[in-house]
Scaffold this active site. Structure first.
Site, PDB file in Angstrom:
ATOM      1  N   HIS A   2      52.407  25.725  62.158  1.00 18.21           N
ATOM      2  CA  HIS A   2      51.890  24.808  63.179  1.00 18.21           C
ATOM      3  C   HIS A   2      51.791  23.384  62.648  1.00 18.21           C
ATOM      4  O   HIS A   2      51.841  23.168  61.430  1.00 18.21           O
ATOM      5  CB  HIS A   2      50.485  25.256  63.588  1.00 18.21           C
ATOM      6  CG  HIS A   2      49.508  25.083  62.460  1.00 18.21           C
ATOM      7  ND1 HIS A   2      49.350  26.042  61.481  1.00 18.21           N
ATOM      8  CD2 HIS A   2      48.714  24.036  62.096  1.00 18.21           C
ATOM      9  CE1 HIS A   2      48.476  25.609  60.582  1.00 18.21           C
ATOM     10  NE2 HIS A   2      48.082  24.388  60.925  1.00 18.21           N
ATOM     11  N   THR A  29      52.051  22.658  57.260  1.00 17.03           N
ATOM     12  CA  THR A  29      51.760  23.168  55.908  1.00 17.03           C
ATOM     13  C   THR A  29      52.604  24.401  55.604  1.00 17.03           C
ATOM     14  O   THR A  29      52.712  25.292  56.450  1.00 17.03           O
ATOM     15  CB  THR A  29      50.275  23.566  55.785  1.00 17.03           C
ATOM     16  OG1 THR A  29      49.460  22.463  56.169  1.00 17.03           O
ATOM     17  CG2 THR A  29      49.908  24.005  54.367  1.00 17.03           C
ATOM     18  N   HIS A  35      51.974  17.055  59.969  1.00 18.46           N
ATOM     19  CA  HIS A  35      52.767  17.892  59.059  1.00 18.46           C
ATOM     20  C   HIS A  35      52.627  19.357  59.432  1.00 18.46           C
ATOM     21  O   HIS A  35      51.728  19.739  60.177  1.00 18.46           O
ATOM     22  CB  HIS A  35      52.256  17.710  57.620  1.00 18.46           C
ATOM     23  CG  HIS A  35      50.886  18.281  57.447  1.00 18.46           C
ATOM     24  ND1 HIS A  35      49.753  17.540  57.684  1.00 18.46           N
ATOM     25  CD2 HIS A  35      50.466  19.536  57.134  1.00 18.46           C
ATOM     26  CE1 HIS A  35      48.691  18.309  57.506  1.00 18.46           C
ATOM     27  NE2 HIS A  35      49.098  19.532  57.177  1.00 18.46           N
ATOM     28  N   THR A  87      48.852  20.484  63.122  1.00 16.56           N
ATOM     29  CA  THR A  87      47.546  20.145  63.712  1.00 16.56           C
ATOM     30  C   THR A  87      47.662  18.757  64.335  1.00 16.56           C
ATOM     31  O   THR A  87      48.046  17.800  63.655  1.00 16.56           O
ATOM     32  CB  THR A  87      46.433  20.165  62.643  1.00 16.56           C
ATOM     33  OG1 THR A  87      46.328  21.485  62.121  1.00 16.56           O
ATOM     34  CG2 THR A  87      45.087  19.749  63.236  1.00 16.56           C
TER      35      THR A  87
HETATM   36  O1  ACK Z   1      46.684  21.756  59.755  1.00 15.11           O
HETATM   37  P1  ACK Z   1      46.791  22.308  58.411  1.00 15.11           P
HETATM   38  O2  ACK Z   1      47.864  23.273  58.114  1.00 15.11           O
HETATM   39  O3  ACK Z   1      45.392  22.917  57.936  1.00 15.11           O
HETATM   40  O4  ACK Z   1      46.834  21.132  57.355  1.00 15.11           O
HETATM   41  C1  ACK Z   1      45.695  21.074  56.534  1.00 15.11           C
HETATM   42  C2  ACK Z   1      46.097  20.990  55.081  1.00 15.11           C
HETATM   43  O5  ACK Z   1      46.013  22.312  54.577  1.00 15.11           O
HETATM   44  C3  ACK Z   1      45.187  20.071  54.262  1.00 15.11           C
HETATM   45  O6  ACK Z   1      43.866  20.445  54.432  1.00 15.11           O
HETATM   46  C4  ACK Z   1      45.575  23.207  55.556  1.00 15.11           C
HETATM   47  N1  ACK Z   1      44.584  24.106  54.935  1.00 15.11           N
HETATM   48  C5  ACK Z   1      43.351  23.791  54.479  1.00 15.11           C
HETATM   49  N2  ACK Z   1      42.757  24.880  53.937  1.00 15.11           N
HETATM   50  C6  ACK Z   1      43.638  25.904  54.048  1.00 15.11           C
HETATM   51  C7  ACK Z   1      43.616  27.286  53.685  1.00 15.11           C
HETATM   52  N3  ACK Z   1      42.580  27.823  53.084  1.00 15.11           N
HETATM   53  N4  ACK Z   1      44.706  28.032  53.981  1.00 15.11           N
HETATM   54  C8  ACK Z   1      45.771  27.493  54.596  1.00 15.11           C
HETATM   55  N5  ACK Z   1      45.853  26.202  54.961  1.00 15.11           N
HETATM   56  C9  ACK Z   1      44.810  25.415  54.706  1.00 15.11           C
HETATM   57  C10 ACK Z   1      45.002  22.385  56.665  1.00 15.11           C
END
Ligand code: ACK
Length: 223
Positions: free
Chosen positions: A155, A71, A69, A157
């Site tokens: 992005h 975010t 995904h 992951t």
């Molecule tokens: O790869 P990502 O965008 O990095 O997808 C996961 C998703 O949320 C579930 O954990 C993102 N994520 C986790 N903590 C944060 C944060 N503090 N700020 C922004 N994105 C985050 C994580």
């Protein structure tokens, strides 16, 4: 009695359709397989292994996340700042459960993460919260991040090394983009998929010749 407030999710984002997930995983795994055989990569192997002569199998090194995904807003079930406001935005409500196509323009590899850079369209930027690029960024890097266009952190992951959280992908991506902006690119290698550059401390950036597109649904995720 007051009606119960709707619960907020862990995060909102664009989720790749299952068949797209498979396609993207295959294409990006092929890149990892090639990367760890390149001489240029082997020269910097100690940044991954801590030892000069040791080999690394990048396919084993990174663990796959559950659902691929991109975010848009990390809500942390309402604990994150602005979570409620985001969930209530008209554009969020209107876009919810709708299909959308993401465009991946680069792949990044660091000792911590493997990820895909997403280029957001103007329409997609409406779902990108103001200030999202800066969240959790180290103070020393903030001025560099503020100089990048909004949405630079977008992005997918693709994998994390042992003990690393997915949030690191966005942070490593921003660091790479800031280094590029300062013209700090080292070795460049031409690959089938595009141009690979090295950015010190085990950071690699593959600028794709052709973007990889993926069909997604805008939705939310709660564990
Ligand atoms: O790869 P990502 O965008 O990095 O997808 C996961 C998703 O949320 C579930 O954990 C993102 N994520 C986790 N903590 C944060 C944060 N503090 N700020 C922004 N994105 C985050 C994580």
């Amino acid at each position: 009695t007051k009606p119960k407030e709707p619960e907020l999710p862990l995060f909102f984002g664009w989720f790749l359709l299952p068949e797209e997930e498979e396609r993207i995983k295959c294409a990006t795994m092929d890149f990892l397989k090639t990367l760890d055989t390149l001489e240029a990569f082997k020269e910097h192997i100690s940044e991954f292994t801590g030892e000069a002569e040791k080999e690394v199998d990048l396919e084993q090194y990174f663990q796959n996340p559950l659902r691929l995904h991109c975010t848009t807003k990390f809500c942390d079930y309402g604990k994150a700042e602005g979570a409620k406001e985001y969930a209530e935005l008209q554009v969020v409500k209107e876009s919810f459960a709708k299909s959308d196509e993401l465009s991946v323009t680069a792949l990044i590899v660091t000792p911590r993460i493997f990820g895909a850079r997403v280029a957001l369209t103007e329409t997609q930027m409406k779902l990108w919260p103001e200030g999202a690029d800066k969240e959790g960024v180290a103070p020393a890097l903030l001025p560099n991040v503020e100089a990048l266009p909004a949405g630079s952190r977008a992005h997918v992951t693709l994998g994390c090394s042992a003990g690393v959280e997915a949030v690191q992908t966005g942070l490593d991506l921003l660091e790479i983009l800031a280094l590029q902006k300062e013209g700090k690119e080292g070795t460049q290698v031409e690959m089938d998929l595009g141009t690979l550059s090295y950015l010190s401390e085990g950071r690699w950036f593959l600028a794709l010749r052709e973007p990889i597109t993926a069909d997604t649904t805008f939705s939310s995720f709660s564990d």
